[in-house]
Design an enzyme around this catalytic site. Sequence first.
Site, mmCIF file in Angstrom:
data_model
loop_
_atom_site.group_PDB
_atom_site.id
_atom_site.type_symbol
_atom_site.label_atom_id
_atom_site.label_comp_id
_atom_site.label_asym_id
_atom_site.label_seq_id
_atom_site.Cartn_x
_atom_site.Cartn_y
_atom_site.Cartn_z
ATOM 1 N N CYS A 161 0.838 -1.217 0.000
ATOM 2 C CA CYS A 161 0.000 0.000 0.000
ATOM 3 C C CYS A 161 0.863 1.252 0.000
ATOM 4 O O CYS A 161 0.533 2.251 -0.637
ATOM 5 C CB CYS A 161 -0.931 0.015 1.204
ATOM 6 N N HIS A 296 -2.256 1.250 7.644
ATOM 7 C CA HIS A 296 -2.532 1.171 6.204
ATOM 8 C C HIS A 296 -2.475 2.570 5.603
ATOM 9 O O HIS A 296 -3.161 3.476 6.072
ATOM 10 C CB HIS A 296 -3.919 0.561 5.998
ATOM 11 N N ASN A 312 -7.995 4.153 -2.018
ATOM 12 C CA ASN A 312 -7.305 2.940 -1.592
ATOM 13 C C ASN A 312 -6.615 2.285 -2.793
ATOM 14 O O ASN A 312 -6.748 2.750 -3.926
ATOM 15 C CB ASN A 312 -8.316 1.987 -0.938
#
Length: 352
Positions: A161, A296, A312
Amino acid sequence: MVKLAALVVAVALLALLDPAATVVEFAKEDLESDDSLWKLYELWGARHKVARHPGEKLRRFAIFKEQARRVYDLHIEFAGDTPLGLNSFADLSDDEVRRDYRCAKGGAGNGRKKRSFINVKRRTGDGTLPLPVAFDWRSKTCYGHPCLTPVKDQAYNCGACWAFAATAAMESHHAILKNGSLLRLSEQELVDCDTNNGACAGGLAANAFQYVVKWGLTSSAAYPYTARNGTCKSSATFPVLGMTGFARVPAYDEFELLQAVTYGPVVVSIDANNTEFDRYAGGLYPSVKCGRTPDHEMLLVGYGSNHYILRNSYGENWGDKGYMLLPRNFDLHDVFGPCGILLDGATYPEMA
Ligand SMILES: *[C@@H]1O[C@H](CO)[C@@H](O)[C@H](O)[C@H]1NC(C)=O
Ligand SMILES: *[C@@H]1O[C@H](CO)[C@@H](O)[C@H](O)[C@H]1NC(C)=O
Ligand SMILES: *[C@@H]1O[C@H](CO)[C@@H](O)[C@H](O)[C@H]1NC(C)=O
């Protein structure tokens, strides 16, 4: 029953015909029997292009049934805010989603200040602070082009990520400042070559920015994503992007954060270690369920009067076409912000 079947077919057709719909919507009736659930599973598989091996499909179906019911329960609990929808993870167990998508390492403690008294500056919506009430890079154009690249997918087996948040930020800052041209930058170069990060085992966008300031970054066409750890390749020596530096937004300061996003998208981190995140299919995210330990990284691309807009890297079949609407929290005692979004501060690239 016939009527219902016809309706299901109609809904299925609609779903197949509508390319914009990215989550599979369903109704309470779909949960009534194994039969109706199986139809829903097949529809979901067709829409998300998931074809399971026959030997595996029954095991996956058991997970799917359980997840569909949980999504329904969540919908009842947060009536109105959480739509009934299944994202691309609907037949994966919680462990699978979390192990494989786990991501921002070293986030805990990074830039984090332990203070007993903290001045939290918040935009309270009273109009006294010079910020727009709402701002959204998704609807803006940069010299006639979109300012954001399409949402990408870090893939099931790589916790990168941090690399995706970094490239997305650099791509849009480049578009905003450099005539709207949208580069596609290489996440894999960061995974393979940035030794300050942990490849598929996690990392931080701020470290990736440091790498790019030093070495530049090549395009994803020259150095494509494989979703695996790899060794650094020579294509990494042909950078398409040069960067002068990067900036940090201090922790616990929502005003600075929102101000930064009006200049360009900003990398933030949130606590995503929960079922609601894994199963999120759009609408206002039920943030009362999340923790306060950011793990995250995502890209903040805008905000509304009551929510943040986060991009995302789970593909377009997750959340709101790949994005998330995280409710803002105006409780001045909640210094961490919803899901800990203010805890680690934020970072964004600087270009000449
Ligand atoms: C942006 O593009 C225009 C023409 O489309 C050109 O005249 C101008 O020089 C460009 N500016 C930069 C900074 O590349
Ligand atoms: C990928 O690389 C990281 C960092 O070197 C390491 O911690 C991790 O175990 C590796 N993962 C795999 C699947 O090899
Ligand atoms: C994620 O949450 C689970 C509980 O739901 C907990 O057991 C686990 O330690 C958490 N993992 C991290 C990395 O915070």
